[in-house]
Design an enzyme around this catalytic site. Structure first.
Site, PDB file in Angstrom:
ATOM      1  N   LYS A  54       1.052  -1.313  -0.087  1.00  0.00           N
ATOM      2  CA  LYS A  54       0.194   0.112   0.099  1.00  0.00           C
ATOM      3  C   LYS A  54       1.036   1.161   0.028  1.00  0.00           C
ATOM      4  O   LYS A  54       0.540   2.383  -0.693  1.00  0.00           O
ATOM      5  CB  LYS A  54      -0.980   0.061   1.322  1.00  0.00           C
ATOM      6  CG  LYS A  54      -2.018  -1.013   1.108  1.00  0.00           C
ATOM      7  CD  LYS A  54      -2.893  -1.305   2.288  1.00  0.00           C
ATOM      8  CE  LYS A  54      -3.707  -2.309   2.170  1.00  0.00           C
ATOM      9  NZ  LYS A  54      -4.408  -2.908   3.576  1.00  0.00           N
ATOM     10  N   GLN A  98      -4.818  -1.466   9.672  1.00  0.00           N
ATOM     11  CA  GLN A  98      -4.500  -2.770   9.029  1.00  0.00           C
ATOM     12  C   GLN A  98      -5.294  -3.779   9.851  1.00  0.00           C
ATOM     13  O   GLN A  98      -4.885  -3.703  10.933  1.00  0.00           O
ATOM     14  CB  GLN A  98      -3.106  -2.979   8.687  1.00  0.00           C
ATOM     15  CG  GLN A  98      -2.976  -4.424   7.746  1.00  0.00           C
ATOM     16  CD  GLN A  98      -3.380  -4.316   6.626  1.00  0.00           C
ATOM     17  OE1 GLN A  98      -3.293  -3.397   5.820  1.00  0.00           O
ATOM     18  NE2 GLN A  98      -3.962  -5.455   6.093  1.00  0.00           N
ATOM     19  N   ASP A 121     -11.093   2.660   3.700  1.00  0.00           N
ATOM     20  CA  ASP A 121     -11.561   1.495   3.651  1.00  0.00           C
ATOM     21  C   ASP A 121     -12.887   1.185   3.313  1.00  0.00           C
ATOM     22  O   ASP A 121     -13.490  -0.049   3.003  1.00  0.00           O
ATOM     23  CB  ASP A 121     -10.968   0.573   4.703  1.00  0.00           C
ATOM     24  CG  ASP A 121      -9.762  -0.139   4.565  1.00  0.00           C
ATOM     25  OD1 ASP A 121      -9.395  -0.428   3.336  1.00  0.00           O
ATOM     26  OD2 ASP A 121      -9.074  -0.332   5.568  1.00  0.00           O
TER      27      ASP A 121
END
Ligand code: NDP
Length: 282
Positions: A54, A98, A121
């Site tokens: 990422k 995460q 997200d």
């Protein structure tokens, strides 16, 4: 019938290039670049790889990229304070924590702390709720990537029977809602589904997000179906999907490979969500 592979790597590359071009355009207009912050807690090896990827993609697109590494034993209050700091930072448009988090941390509380406008997200209940109620919000990256692949390959969705296997909040459920919003007739299967094959065999579009190597065999697929395999299963260092792709090639019309199908789309959609958040924030 010999099926064709859906090239997620190519579609993701094109999406990333379009994003980089928009960022360059912003810079030429004297505007700030999008900022993405990723928080990683602990040393989970798979998470480390995802975060590195990422960060790399984010920098390659011209974003400001910040990775915050926290010890596995970090206190919940410290993690929340870090999220508060990023919420207040005007150079940061997207905040991502995460997952999975160590057990002592409350995942729901952590995700709720991220400002919905910076939740790139799409996991915040406001964004998930927006999808559920047909309103505009940030759509979770993997399901968004799945829909993008169907669109790029011009797969008709309206009126078709889409069967989604897996009902997680991050892939299965939002994928089902997106397909429904596109007027598919949707069946959502899970571990308690009786006779899974009965349902999968009826799918014009079959989306699988379980995490079980080759759960879906060729006999479980309707001839001519489009199959999207989100599964990532590492066995003895080799990656497999949830679908037996090689066997399925004789049955399907289109199928995503693993790796190189859905996976690359997830990061591309994360960048897209961050750019969109930046454009909204101004
Ligand atoms: P979860 O473990 O959260 O969910 C798995 C789902 O599969 C659950 O809903 C579970 O049902 C269902 N399930 C388990 N066993 C069966 C079975 N035998 N038959 C039918 N359904 C079953 O996983 P995620 O959604 O997070 O991830 C799914 C897969 O996708 C994983 O391999 C993951 O690595 C991958 N993934 C890939 C991404 C990408 O970028 N390509 C991003 C995110 C995930 P129940 O709810 O009843 O327990």
């Amino acid at each position: 019938m010999m099926g064709k592979l859906i090239d997620g790597k190519r579609v993701a590359k094109q999406a990333r290039e379009a994003i980089a071009a928009k960022v360059a355009q912003r810079v030429s207009e004297g505007k700030r670049v999008p900022g993405l912050a990723v928080i990683i807690v602990g040393e989970d090896p798979a998470s480390q790889v995802y975060v590195r990827n990422k960060e790399r993609a984010s920098k390659a697109a011209g974003f400001k990229s910040e990775v915050i590494r926290m010890d596995a034993s970090v206190a919940q209050a410290e993690l929340l304070a870090e999220i508060d700091r990023l919420n207040a930072d005007p150079s940061i448009d997207g905040i991502l924590v995460q997952l999975p988090l160590p057990r002592h941390l409350d995942e729901n509380m952590v995700l709720a702390r991220i400002e919905a406008a910076k939740d790139v997200d799409g996991f915040h209940t406001l964004n998930a709720g927006a999808l559920f109620t047909g309103q505009t919000g940030t759509i979770a990256c993997t399901p968004k990537g799945i829909l993008r692949l169907l669109d790029v390959y011009e797969v008709p969705v309206a009126g078709k029977h889409a069967v989604v296997v897996g009902r997680s909040n991050i892939v299965g459920k939002p994928a089902a809602m997106l397909l429904l919003s596109r007027n598919a007739t949707v069946t959502l299967c899970h571990s308690r589904t009786e006779d899974l094959a009965l349902h999968t065999r009826m799918a014009d579009i079959l989306v699988v997000a379980v995490g079980s190597k080759h759960l879906i065999t060729p006999e479980m697929i309707k001839p001519g179906a489009v199959v999207i395999d989100a599964g990532i299963n590492r066995v003895d260092g080799v990656l497999y999907g949830d679908v037996d792709t090689e066997g399925a090639m004789d049955v399907v019309s289109l199928i995503t490979p693993v790796p190189g199908g859905v996976g690359p789309m997830t990061i591309a959609m994360l960048l897209e969500n961050t750019l969109e958040a930046c454009e909204r924030h101004g």
